[in-house]
Structure formats: structure tokens, C-alpha cells
Design an enzyme around this catalytic site. Structure first.
Site, PDB file in Angstrom:
ATOM      1  N   GLY A 277      42.764  31.582  48.790  1.00 11.08           N
ATOM      2  CA  GLY A 277      41.955  30.814  49.731  1.00 11.08           C
ATOM      3  C   GLY A 277      41.018  29.872  49.011  1.00 11.08           C
ATOM      4  O   GLY A 277      40.788  29.998  47.799  1.00 11.08           O
ATOM      5  N   GLY A 278      40.502  28.919  49.742  1.00 10.05           N
ATOM      6  CA  GLY A 278      39.546  27.985  49.175  1.00 10.05           C
ATOM      7  C   GLY A 278      38.142  28.551  49.176  1.00 10.05           C
ATOM      8  O   GLY A 278      37.908  29.706  49.553  1.00 10.05           O
TER       9      GLY A 278
ATOM     10  N   SER B   2      36.315  30.499  52.280  1.00  7.12           N
ATOM     11  CA  SER B   2      37.380  30.620  53.283  1.00  7.12           C
ATOM     12  C   SER B   2      37.409  31.992  53.940  1.00  7.12           C
ATOM     13  O   SER B   2      38.027  32.167  54.991  1.00  7.12           O
ATOM     14  CB  SER B   2      38.739  30.349  52.631  1.00  7.12           C
ATOM     15  N   GLY B   3      36.761  32.981  53.323  1.00  5.69           N
ATOM     16  CA  GLY B   3      36.811  34.346  53.827  1.00  5.69           C
ATOM     17  C   GLY B   3      37.807  35.212  53.078  1.00  5.69           C
ATOM     18  O   GLY B   3      38.110  36.320  53.516  1.00  5.69           O
ATOM     19  N   LYS B   4      38.291  34.722  51.930  1.00  5.10           N
ATOM     20  CA  LYS B   4      39.316  35.466  51.193  1.00  5.10           C
ATOM     21  C   LYS B   4      38.794  36.793  50.646  1.00  5.10           C
ATOM     22  O   LYS B   4      39.505  37.800  50.658  1.00  5.10           O
ATOM     23  CB  LYS B   4      39.890  34.611  50.062  1.00  5.10           C
ATOM     24  N   SER B   5      37.550  36.818  50.154  1.00  6.67           N
ATOM     25  CA  SER B   5      36.997  38.064  49.624  1.00  6.67           C
ATOM     26  C   SER B   5      36.810  39.096  50.732  1.00  6.67           C
ATOM     27  O   SER B   5      37.108  40.285  50.555  1.00  6.67           O
ATOM     28  CB  SER B   5      35.667  37.805  48.915  1.00  6.67           C
TER      29      SER B   5
ATOM     30  N   HIS C 244      27.789  40.049  48.444  1.00  9.34           N
ATOM     31  CA  HIS C 244      29.061  40.756  48.294  1.00  9.34           C
ATOM     32  C   HIS C 244      28.825  42.259  48.192  1.00  9.34           C
ATOM     33  O   HIS C 244      29.536  43.061  48.803  1.00  9.34           O
ATOM     34  CB  HIS C 244      29.786  40.247  47.045  1.00  9.34           C
TER      35      HIS C 244
ATOM     36  N   GLU D 167      32.003  45.154  35.974  1.00 17.44           N
ATOM     37  CA  GLU D 167      32.075  43.732  35.645  1.00 17.44           C
ATOM     38  C   GLU D 167      32.833  43.585  34.332  1.00 17.44           C
ATOM     39  O   GLU D 167      32.336  43.944  33.261  1.00 17.44           O
ATOM     40  CB  GLU D 167      30.670  43.136  35.534  1.00 17.44           C
TER      41      GLU D 167
ATOM     42  N   ASP E 102      38.322  40.568  41.909  1.00 14.32           N
ATOM     43  CA  ASP E 102      37.790  39.338  42.492  1.00 14.32           C
ATOM     44  C   ASP E 102      36.986  38.601  41.414  1.00 14.32           C
ATOM     45  O   ASP E 102      35.879  39.007  41.079  1.00 14.32           O
ATOM     46  CB  ASP E 102      36.899  39.692  43.680  1.00 14.32           C
TER      47      ASP E 102
END
Length: 402
Positions: A229-230, A233-236, A271, A283, A303
Site C-alpha cells: 500500500g501507499g 493507505s491503512g496497510k499496517s 502504532h 526493532e 513492518d
């Protein structure tokens, strides 16, 4: 046990009276849902809702043989009128057991919200668990000596309840998970079915009769999913939804930390706040080692690949034209090939997130175009190794591969 769902919606029903939202606007015909109520073997009624007699008749059943009516949650507004001939409705105190003259045994399960869950054991030994709207088992009340044959709960609204039941062993690989108390937060139809299937549950229309313990194919959960997604966009969020029903998840953040950047810190904080408290976060950009761990480890949410590629290009010296031609290209390709091979061979459940950047403005610099091209190649290679690939556009997931 034979179970008939007289309704599968929230106590307000779907569409909600007077609600102008898009989900309610299309919740008509077969997509309309009455308040959830369960008729078990024609003898036990769980939740008494308006129109129960008519709903039973439409499904080819009668409430004439009901011997016990149990409520799971407080009913707001006017009291529901008890149809003639039905016994008085009541609730069983948490932890208590009730034997019904029909041969069913009912145990009240304490919830973490107002309401009562019910474990029902039929005369043949099959077992189901029914949770109230917005409820999840409190403490260890979801623990069961063996997995339930069927569980009914608010899957879209409380996916962590399903995760808790999985962690306790109450939901196993063969448990039939049915979504009930469905509201207008999720568009009906394909999107509702897709979201439920992503965590191993299914939806059925009002009036459906199910046989508890009968084999039913559990939704096949892909082991590897790539979500593209951009920006914004809501991809996460979509990636997080796909693992919300699992008890253990390791969130792998490839972003690292950025000292002195409050805007970035705010993004990271948002997040973290929306992720379940049971998830762990690490991380790192050393993804190959994590993917190579055995299947006994928790599911991974990575992610994102775009930030992993940024780190890989840093380590390869790929931003500099001279270094790129002098060995940087070869080093970067080695690193990306190792990652793709790890995705191919992993035995862990993994959801990967990546940016789709190839459809925008052509970068003005050679290094920017290099990053765009290499990310496109990486996305294509990882997608080829995933069973499921989604593209999120304006918050709407589009299935590219399944």
C-alpha cells in the site's frame, strides 16, 4: 447438538434503526441481521430477542419445546416481551452450573465486560461456548480441558477474545468459530467474511442451522501474507488485523529509532498503542534469522520491507553511484536474495508489510530511482513466495493473490 441462529447481529440489529452509515445502507435482504439469539436442540434458548418466535418459524423451528431461556447481557430499553408458553428468562451466576431437563448442561463463564458467557454441553458430549456482545473470558475462565467443538463470539469487535481462547487451548485447529453480534463497523458481505476468515472464523446468515461437532472446513489461514500500500493507505492496520486473533505475535519494526524527530516518535507511538498488549516488539533489520526459526515461535508481523531495504542499501553503499557499480549492486542483490529465500523456507506464520511506490512521480535523483526500482523488485520477489498478497488503497484491501 443442533444449533439454529435466530439472529447474528448486535442487540440493536443490523441495520441500526435510523443509522445513515454506508454499512447500514447496504445491510438489507440477506445481509440484514436480527439481534443474536441461539436455539439449541429446540430446548434451550440463549438470549431472548424481539421477534424470536417469527425468526424460529422462518428457519423451520418452533419455540414450543424450549425448557430454559438464558440471557447473556443486560438489555437496554423496554423489557423484551416473553412469548406465551416460554419459561421465565434469567441468568446463571458466574461459575455456576445448570442442568436442563433436556439433558444439556450449562456452565456460566465470567466475562471481562458486563454479561455472562455460557458453555453448553449436549447429551452427546459435544460442547459449545457462546460469549455475549463485547465480551471476552475473564482471567482463566476460557480454559477448557479440551478444545470446544464450536465457539460463537464477536470476532470483528473482540478479536483478542479469540486470541485468549486460543492461548488457553479452548479453541483448537478444528474448532468451528462463528462470528455473531455483528455490527456496522465492518461492511457486510465479502469484507466481513474476509476479515473473519483472516483469523480463522466464518459468518453465516440469520436462520442458519448448524450441527455442533460436525466436521466443517476451518478457513485456511495462509502462512505467508504480503500487504502492500501507499503512504497512509491503512496497510499496517490491515496487517495487524490479520493477526489480531492469535495469542502470540512478535512485531518486527525495521524502522529503528530516530533521535530528535518528534514526528517520527509520534507515529511509532500510535502504532504501539493500537497493538494488543500481549504482542512483543523487536526493532531489527536482521530478518533472515527470525524467519529461519522453527514453527514453534510466535507469528511475525514485519513492518516494513521498504525500511529494511533502506537499511540494506545503507550497508551495501548502494546510494553512491560509484560504489553501486563497483560492488554495491551485487551486495544488495545478495542481501535481498537471502531475505527472499528465508521467506520461501520459513515455517512460521508471517505477515509482511511494504510500500507500493512505483505508481507515483519518478524520483528526481539516480539514488531515488534506484530505491524505487529495487523496492519494486523486492516486492515482486517476496509476493511470489507468499500464499496471499493484498493491496490496500484508501483503506480498502484488494486481494491480488490467494
Amino acid at each position: 447438538m443442533e444449533l439454529t441462529l435466530l439472529g447474528t447481529g448486535t442487540p440493536e440489529g443490523l441495520p441500526r434503526p435510523g443509522c445513515p452509515c454506508a454499512a447500514c445502507a447496504v445491510s438489507v435482504g440477506t445481509r440484514a441481521r436480527a439481534a443474536t439469539a441461539l436455539l439449541v436442540d429446540g430446548a434451550l434458548l440463549l438470549d431472548l430477542t424481539p421477534g424470536a418466535v417469527l425468526a424460529a418459524a422462518r428457519s423451520g423451528h418452533s419455540l414450543g419445546g424450549v425448557r430454559q431461556v438464558l440471557l447473556t447481557h443486560p438489555h437496554d430499553g423496554p423489557a423484551v416481551e416473553l412469548p406465551p408458553g416460554l419459561p421465565a428468562a434469567g441468568r446463571v451466576p458466574d461459575g455456576r452450573q445448570l442442568s436442563v431437563i433436556s439433558g444439556h448442561r450449562v456452565r456460566a463463564v465470567a466475562m471481562d465486560a458486563p454479561g455472562t458467557g455460557y458453555e453448553v454441553t449436549g447429551p452427546d458430549g459435544d460442547r459449545l461456548l457462546y460469549l455475549p456482545p463485547g465480551g471476552a473470558p475473564a482471567g482463566t475462565n476460557g480454559v477448557s480441558e479440551r478444545p470446544y467443538d464450536m465457539v460463537l463470539l464477536d470476532v470483528p469487535g473482540r478479536p483478542e477474545a479469540l486470541a485468549r481462547l486460543r492461548a488457553s487451548g479452548a479453541v483448537g485447529p478444528a474448532t468451528d468459530v462463528i462470528a455473531v453480534h455483528l455490527d456496522h463497523d465492518v461492511p457486510p458481505g465479502r469484507e466481513l467474511a474476509r476479515r473473519c476468515a483472516a483469523v480463522g472464523a466464518r459468518v453465516v446468515p440469520d436462520g442458519t442451522t448448524l450441527v455442533v461437532g460436525e466436521y466443517h472446513a476451518v478457513p485456511d489461514l495462509p502462512r505467508r501474507t504480503l500487504v502492500l500500500g501507499g503512504a497512509r493507505s491503512g496497510k499496517s492496520l490491515e496487517a495487524e488485523r490479520r493477526l489480531a486473533g492469535f495469542p502470540e505475535v512478535l512485531y518486527v519494526a525495521t524502522s529503528g529509532t530516530r533521535e530528535g524527530d518528534p514526528e517520527w516518535a509520534a507515529r511509532v507511538g500510535l502504532h504501539r498503542e493500537r497493538r494488543p498488549g500481549t504482542w512483543r516488539t523487536v526493532e531489527t533489520c536482521d530478518l533472515v534469522e527470525l524467519l529461519d526459526e522453527g514453527p514453534q515461535g510466535p507469528a511475525l508481523l514485519i513492518d516494513c520491507l521498504a525500511l529494511w531495504l533502506t537499511d540494506a542499501m545503507d550497508r551495501s553503499g548502494a546510494w553512491d553511484d560509484e560504489t553501486w557499480e563497483g560492488g554495491g549492486r551485487k551486495e544488495l542483490r545478495r542481501r535481498t536474495a537471502a531475505l527472499v529465500a528465508a521467506v520461501r523456507s520459513t515455517r512460521r506464520r508471517v505477515v509482511l508489510v511494504s510500500n507500493e511506490v512505483g505508481a507515483g512521480i519518478v524520483p528526481a535523483t539516480a539514488s531515488g530511482r534506484r530505491f524505487r526500482d529495487e523496492l519494486g523488485r523486492l516486492n515482486a520477489a517476496v509476493a511470489a513466495e507468499c500464499e496471499h498478497v493484498l493491496l490496500v488503497v484508501s483503506g480498502q484491501p484488494v486481494t491480488l493473490k490467494e
